[in-house]
Design an enzyme around this catalytic site. Structure first.
Site, PDB file in Angstrom:
ATOM      1  N   ASP A  67      -0.631  22.196 -37.530  1.00  0.00           N
ATOM      2  CA  ASP A  67      -0.456  21.569 -36.226  1.00  0.00           C
ATOM      3  C   ASP A  67       0.840  20.776 -36.160  1.00  0.00           C
ATOM      4  OD1 ASP A  67      -1.149  20.925 -33.632  1.00  0.00           O
ATOM      5  OD2 ASP A  67      -2.380  19.218 -34.199  1.00  0.00           O
ATOM      6  N   CYS A  74       1.993  19.580 -29.215  1.00  0.00           N
ATOM      7  CA  CYS A  74       1.384  20.829 -28.765  1.00  0.00           C
ATOM      8  C   CYS A  74       2.418  21.604 -27.970  1.00  0.00           C
ATOM      9  CB  CYS A  74       0.150  20.571 -27.903  1.00  0.00           C
ATOM     10  SG  CYS A  74      -0.592  22.087 -27.275  1.00  0.00           S
TER      11      CYS A  74
END
Length: 341
Positions: free
Chosen positions: A31, A262
């Site tokens: 991530d 993100c």
């Protein structure tokens, strides 16, 4: 009371009503690095994973088997995973869990072929983000995950379900609690072993966290199957984590050095930094098994390779000591000390 800033550790004052141990689900290599503007060399990624393991982290999300067109930063999954897979074969408490993200059945096939034992699927509580991230509606995404989860379970793999936009969505605004609960229930019904509740754009507050966890319990979702994943956009990640701990959550996602965001939600800033989390947990007398000095040294090392300082406040505070530790780190956990896989 133990420890102290002079030792590079917080003073510990245990508090009632909190778990004695927390499992940190480290997401930095996946991530964190997926949001980098350029591709990090696979050798650096592999050493990053090994250094995190050397710091005591026993769950390190290694990579994602998504199509390279969508996340080019993780296009080297077939090269990376074999380079670190031996960590999962260590004996007893030294074994490292290496979950990987898979978007669909093809991704699952690639992961299982390399020996992955834990996989994760990534869903959304909102239609807007489901469309942006998966080019599907929420229902269509869940339908896509159904055979993935079923096949993973048949292969003996553990399955985690990520649910993004659990608190707020950049297009839709606040997300109703009952909507999040409904999608969580459906992910569990598919067969997910664990659910990670994502505050993707970092808008949650402690009261909201408590309300969602309470509603999930009332809907029959055990707290023991929940993890929390907070972003620190408004500086609320640690406060939100503490609210979750007081509710009984014992698995917390974090990213070494605060890496990440993100790529499909531009308002999403970095993840909760693992060092900041460990500092708080150690100050509360909660065991994590993590060596804060080695972890900080790892983030200093990675920041040097990315060419910018870490956003983690703890890393910055301990950086001089960590830089010395980074230079002194032996090669025992680097790729060069392991045979080619």
């Amino acid at each position: 009371m133990t420890g102290g800033p002079a030792e590079g550790l917080p003073m510990a004052f245990p508090a009632e009503g909190l778990p004695s141990r927390v499992r940190i689900h480290e997401v930095g290599p996946r991530d964190g690095l997926q949001n980098e503007p350029s591709v990090v060399p696979v050798e650096v990624k592999a050493e990053f994973v090994r250094r995190l393991a050397g710091a005591g982290l026993r769950t390190v999300e290694a990579t994602s088997f998504v199509h390279p067109r969508w996340v080019p930063q993780l296009a080297d999954a077939e090269q990376l995973f074999p380079a670190v897979a031996d960590l999962a074969d260590r004996a007893g408490a030294e074994a490292v869990r290496l979950p990987v993200l898979v978007p669909n059945e093809r991704g699952l096939e690639r992961a299982l072929a390399l020996g992955a034992r834990e996989i994760a699927v990534f869903g959304s509580a909102t239609e807007s983000f489901a469309k942006a991230n998966l080019n599907r509606t929420v229902d269509e995404a869940l339908a896509m995950f159904e055979p993935v989860v079923a096949r993973a379970k048949e292969a003996g793999a553990g399955v985690r379900g990520y649910l993004s936009m659990c608190f707020g969505d950049p297009w839709e605004g606040p997300v109703p609690v009952d909507r999040v609960v409904g999608v969580c229930r459906r992910l569990l019904d598919l067969g997910c072993d664990e659910l990670s509740l994502g505050d993707t754009i970092g808008v949650a507050t402690p009261g909201h966290v408590t309300a969602l966890l309470t509603a999930l319990n009332e809907a029959g979702v055990p707290t023991g199957r929940l993890a929390v994943h907070f972003h620190d956009t408004y500086g609320q990640a640690l406060a939100n984590t503490l609210a979750a701990l007081r509710h009984g959550v014992t698995t917390v996602d974090a990213s070494a050095g605060g890496l990440g965001g993100c790529p499909y939600a531009r308002s999403a800033t970095g993840n909760l930094a693992t060092e900041d989390l460990v500092w708080m947990l150690q100050g509360l007398g909660i065991d994590t098994g993590v060596d804060l000095g080695l972890l900080t040294a790892t983030s200093v090392w990675m920041a040097e390779r990315l060419g910018r300082p870490s956003p983690s406040r703890t890393v910055r505070a301990l950086a001089p000591r960590a830089a010395d530790a980074s230079r002194d780190t032996t090669a025992q956990d680097s790729p060069a000390s392991h045979k080619e896989q």
